[in-house]
Design a protein around this motif. Structure first.
Motif, PDB file in Angstrom:
ATOM      1  N   PHE A 194     -12.237  29.245  23.969  1.00  0.00           N
ATOM      2  CA  PHE A 194     -12.312  30.628  24.423  1.00  0.00           C
ATOM      3  C   PHE A 194     -10.957  31.310  24.268  1.00  0.00           C
ATOM      4  O   PHE A 194      -9.932  30.654  24.110  1.00  0.00           O
ATOM      5  N   VAL A 195     -10.997  32.607  24.284  1.00  0.00           N
ATOM      6  CA  VAL A 195      -9.765  33.399  24.279  1.00  0.00           C
ATOM      7  C   VAL A 195      -9.918  34.447  25.361  1.00  0.00           C
ATOM      8  O   VAL A 195     -10.988  35.029  25.515  1.00  0.00           O
ATOM      9  N   ASP A 196      -8.870  34.678  26.087  1.00  0.00           N
ATOM     10  CA  ASP A 196      -8.916  35.738  27.079  1.00  0.00           C
ATOM     11  C   ASP A 196      -7.640  36.563  26.988  1.00  0.00           C
ATOM     12  O   ASP A 196      -6.547  36.068  27.242  1.00  0.00           O
ATOM     13  N   GLU A 197      -7.842  37.791  26.606  1.00  0.00           N
ATOM     14  CA  GLU A 197      -6.703  38.663  26.336  1.00  0.00           C
ATOM     15  C   GLU A 197      -5.836  38.861  27.580  1.00  0.00           C
ATOM     16  O   GLU A 197      -4.611  38.885  27.500  1.00  0.00           O
ATOM     17  N   GLN A 198      -6.484  38.936  28.717  1.00  0.00           N
ATOM     18  CA  GLN A 198      -5.737  39.184  29.941  1.00  0.00           C
ATOM     19  C   GLN A 198      -4.787  38.025  30.265  1.00  0.00           C
ATOM     20  O   GLN A 198      -3.646  38.228  30.665  1.00  0.00           O
ATOM     21  N   ILE A 199      -5.307  36.820  30.064  1.00  0.00           N
ATOM     22  CA  ILE A 199      -4.462  35.658  30.323  1.00  0.00           C
ATOM     23  C   ILE A 199      -3.292  35.630  29.349  1.00  0.00           C
ATOM     24  O   ILE A 199      -2.146  35.384  29.726  1.00  0.00           O
ATOM     25  N   GLU A 200      -3.582  35.924  28.103  1.00  0.00           N
ATOM     26  CA  GLU A 200      -2.517  35.927  27.090  1.00  0.00           C
ATOM     27  C   GLU A 200      -1.400  36.897  27.485  1.00  0.00           C
ATOM     28  O   GLU A 200      -0.220  36.579  27.412  1.00  0.00           O
ATOM     29  N   GLN A 201      -1.805  38.078  27.905  1.00  0.00           N
ATOM     30  CA  GLN A 201      -0.823  39.085  28.293  1.00  0.00           C
ATOM     31  C   GLN A 201       0.000  38.639  29.492  1.00  0.00           C
ATOM     32  O   GLN A 201       1.214  38.800  29.531  1.00  0.00           O
ATOM     33  N   GLN A 202      -0.714  38.040  30.440  1.00  0.00           N
ATOM     34  CA  GLN A 202      -0.056  37.581  31.650  1.00  0.00           C
ATOM     35  C   GLN A 202       0.997  36.520  31.323  1.00  0.00           C
ATOM     36  O   GLN A 202       2.072  36.492  31.920  1.00  0.00           O
ATOM     37  N   GLN A 203       0.680  35.663  30.383  1.00  0.00           N
ATOM     38  CA  GLN A 203       1.626  34.623  29.979  1.00  0.00           C
ATOM     39  C   GLN A 203       2.904  35.245  29.428  1.00  0.00           C
ATOM     40  O   GLN A 203       4.010  34.783  29.722  1.00  0.00           O
ATOM     41  N   HIS A 204       2.728  36.281  28.626  1.00  0.00           N
ATOM     42  CA  HIS A 204       3.906  36.955  28.088  1.00  0.00           C
ATOM     43  C   HIS A 204       4.774  37.551  29.186  1.00  0.00           C
ATOM     44  O   HIS A 204       5.984  37.425  29.168  1.00  0.00           O
ATOM     45  N   LYS A 205       4.112  38.164  30.131  1.00  0.00           N
ATOM     46  CA  LYS A 205       4.855  38.753  31.251  1.00  0.00           C
ATOM     47  C   LYS A 205       5.689  37.709  31.975  1.00  0.00           C
ATOM     48  O   LYS A 205       6.866  37.902  32.262  1.00  0.00           O
ATOM     49  N   SER A 226      -0.773  26.086  25.537  1.00  0.00           N
ATOM     50  CA  SER A 226      -2.106  25.505  25.492  1.00  0.00           C
ATOM     51  C   SER A 226      -2.631  25.463  26.913  1.00  0.00           C
ATOM     52  O   SER A 226      -1.889  25.270  27.865  1.00  0.00           O
ATOM     53  N   MET A 227      -3.898  25.690  27.006  1.00  0.00           N
ATOM     54  CA  MET A 227      -4.505  25.699  28.325  1.00  0.00           C
ATOM     55  C   MET A 227      -5.804  24.923  28.258  1.00  0.00           C
ATOM     56  O   MET A 227      -6.575  25.082  27.321  1.00  0.00           O
ATOM     57  N   GLN A 228      -5.995  24.055  29.223  1.00  0.00           N
ATOM     58  CA  GLN A 228      -7.235  23.309  29.281  1.00  0.00           C
ATOM     59  C   GLN A 228      -7.845  23.455  30.678  1.00  0.00           C
ATOM     60  O   GLN A 228      -7.143  23.350  31.666  1.00  0.00           O
ATOM     61  N   ILE A 229      -9.128  23.703  30.673  1.00  0.00           N
ATOM     62  CA  ILE A 229      -9.849  23.731  31.939  1.00  0.00           C
ATOM     63  C   ILE A 229     -10.805  22.544  31.926  1.00  0.00           C
ATOM     64  O   ILE A 229     -11.539  22.354  30.952  1.00  0.00           O
ATOM     65  N   GLU A 233      -1.489  34.169  40.181  1.00  0.00           N
ATOM     66  CA  GLU A 233      -2.783  34.369  40.811  1.00  0.00           C
ATOM     67  C   GLU A 233      -3.781  35.022  39.867  1.00  0.00           C
ATOM     68  O   GLU A 233      -4.963  34.665  39.841  1.00  0.00           O
ATOM     69  N   GLN A 234      -3.274  35.927  39.062  1.00  0.00           N
ATOM     70  CA  GLN A 234      -4.172  36.658  38.174  1.00  0.00           C
ATOM     71  C   GLN A 234      -4.804  35.728  37.138  1.00  0.00           C
ATOM     72  O   GLN A 234      -5.986  35.803  36.835  1.00  0.00           O
ATOM     73  N   ILE A 235      -3.981  34.802  36.610  1.00  0.00           N
ATOM     74  CA  ILE A 235      -4.508  33.848  35.635  1.00  0.00           C
ATOM     75  C   ILE A 235      -5.538  32.946  36.294  1.00  0.00           C
ATOM     76  O   ILE A 235      -6.609  32.692  35.740  1.00  0.00           O
ATOM     77  N   GLU A 236      -5.227  32.482  37.493  1.00  0.00           N
ATOM     78  CA  GLU A 236      -6.160  31.617  38.212  1.00  0.00           C
ATOM     79  C   GLU A 236      -7.531  32.299  38.370  1.00  0.00           C
ATOM     80  O   GLU A 236      -8.568  31.697  38.119  1.00  0.00           O
ATOM     81  N   GLN A 237      -7.472  33.543  38.779  1.00  0.00           N
ATOM     82  CA  GLN A 237      -8.725  34.281  38.981  1.00  0.00           C
ATOM     83  C   GLN A 237      -9.494  34.437  37.680  1.00  0.00           C
ATOM     84  O   GLN A 237     -10.712  34.271  37.623  1.00  0.00           O
ATOM     85  N   GLN A 238      -8.743  34.731  36.642  1.00  0.00           N
ATOM     86  CA  GLN A 238      -9.361  34.929  35.332  1.00  0.00           C
ATOM     87  C   GLN A 238     -10.066  33.653  34.860  1.00  0.00           C
ATOM     88  O   GLN A 238     -11.141  33.693  34.280  1.00  0.00           O
ATOM     89  N   GLN A 239      -9.441  32.519  35.140  1.00  0.00           N
ATOM     90  CA  GLN A 239     -10.046  31.245  34.765  1.00  0.00           C
ATOM     91  C   GLN A 239     -11.378  31.045  35.463  1.00  0.00           C
ATOM     92  O   GLN A 239     -12.348  30.585  34.854  1.00  0.00           O
ATOM     93  N   HIS A 240     -11.417  31.398  36.725  1.00  0.00           N
ATOM     94  CA  HIS A 240     -12.675  31.273  37.457  1.00  0.00           C
ATOM     95  C   HIS A 240     -13.756  32.149  36.849  1.00  0.00           C
ATOM     96  O   HIS A 240     -14.888  31.722  36.674  1.00  0.00           O
ATOM     97  N   LYS A 241     -13.381  33.363  36.520  1.00  0.00           N
ATOM     98  CA  LYS A 241     -14.347  34.276  35.910  1.00  0.00           C
ATOM     99  C   LYS A 241     -14.932  33.695  34.632  1.00  0.00           C
ATOM    100  O   LYS A 241     -16.137  33.699  34.412  1.00  0.00           O
ATOM    101  N   ILE A 242     -14.036  33.173  33.796  1.00  0.00           N
ATOM    102  CA  ILE A 242     -14.468  32.666  32.496  1.00  0.00           C
ATOM    103  C   ILE A 242     -15.429  31.503  32.632  1.00  0.00           C
ATOM    104  O   ILE A 242     -16.486  31.456  32.005  1.00  0.00           O
ATOM    105  N   THR A 243     -15.057  30.535  33.496  1.00  0.00           N
ATOM    106  CA  THR A 243     -15.910  29.369  33.632  1.00  0.00           C
ATOM    107  C   THR A 243     -17.250  29.720  34.268  1.00  0.00           C
ATOM    108  O   THR A 243     -18.288  29.183  33.873  1.00  0.00           O
TER     109      THR A 243
END
Lengths: 153, 153
Positions: free
Chosen positions: A114-125, A138-141, B117-127
DNA sequence: GTCGCTGCAAAGTCTTTGCAGAGAG
DNA sequence: CTCTCTGCAAAGACTTTGCAGCGAC
């Protein structure tokens, strides 16, 4: 969902160019390994890859050492990326595909991308705030996939 | 930033309880390993951990096998978690700390922890959208840390 | 005392390396 | 032709296991 932006011919051209640039040779074994990575819509361990190659091209008698050597070469050249999780060892996938993260079922071992734009942006921040020069991530769930939940609820 | 919510005594009590619950014994070696994991504010490989224990408690002659056995025990009991990245092998850290992700400098190998926190929440949404039952996750960001950028800009 | 734990060394895995012949350029 | 690749087997790195004595409870 794979290979949206990638066709095999282009991949092959890139590979040949890479080899030429480094004074390396294009061999059948290397092509077969690349092809197998392209065609298997999965993340493969070196051993699994070797096994499949032997099945499909038994005449080549490709050695496991060659598989390891080629994967190392491809990884260094950033044509494949590796994923390692837990005791289950290292798995490889073609890296020229779109960037994506992974959702791994600990029951059946399946991997969903999967790709999630919001997470990507947050990582940059986050990295910027720390003065960190981000190269990759890399991210694994981990969890139980939909199918496996049905089997053992 | 470590151990904000955790003190060693509590950890030790939990560990003893865990052992008792499973009919296992509390030994000096096990305590020393836990203590070392607590005191080393780092992610340690089994070998590094073993080395430090031998330095600090040479009288115990702790074997590497015991370190592996104890780490496996602690990981199964979810008291420590392991991180594996690239060829650099597996590293362990106390897992009872707050959940966090990792930023890894590929130059000096240092690991910085963070939570978003934002990434954590986003992960929950995705799964949830995939009908996936999320158990845990790990995220690593690779790059060059602030200090290393100064050295080799 | 009992039964699990430990250190040691041996055995497994997984991965890499050395070498001589094969093959690409 | 040259110089890299390959398969094979041997060597390495890392981890696990078997065993006899030790130690927690």
């Amino acid at each position: 969902m794979n290979h949206r932006t990638l066709d095999y011919d282009k991949l092959l051209v890139d590979f040949k160019q890479l080899l030429k640039n480094n004074g390396l040779k294009f061999t059948i074994q290397r092509e077969v390994i690349l092809e197998m990575l392209y065609n298997c819509n999965e993340h493969l361990t070196p051993e699994a890859l070797h096994h499949r190659i032997q099945e499909k091209h038994p005449e080549l008698k490709t050695g496991i050492a060659t598989v390891y050597r080629t994967l190392t070469l491809l990884e260094e050249s950033e044509m494949v990326t590796s994923l390692s999780f837990g005791a289950q060892g290292k798995k490889y996938e073609l890296g020229a595909k779109d960037h994506h993260d992974h959702i791994i079922c600990t029951q059946c071992g399946s991997i969903t991308e999967f790709v999630d734009e919001q997470i990507e942006q947050q990582q940059h921040k986050i990295t910027q705030a720390l003065g960190f020069l981000m190269k990759e991530h890399s991210m694994q769930i981990y969890g139980i996939c939909h199918s496996c939940q049905k089997i053992t609820p």
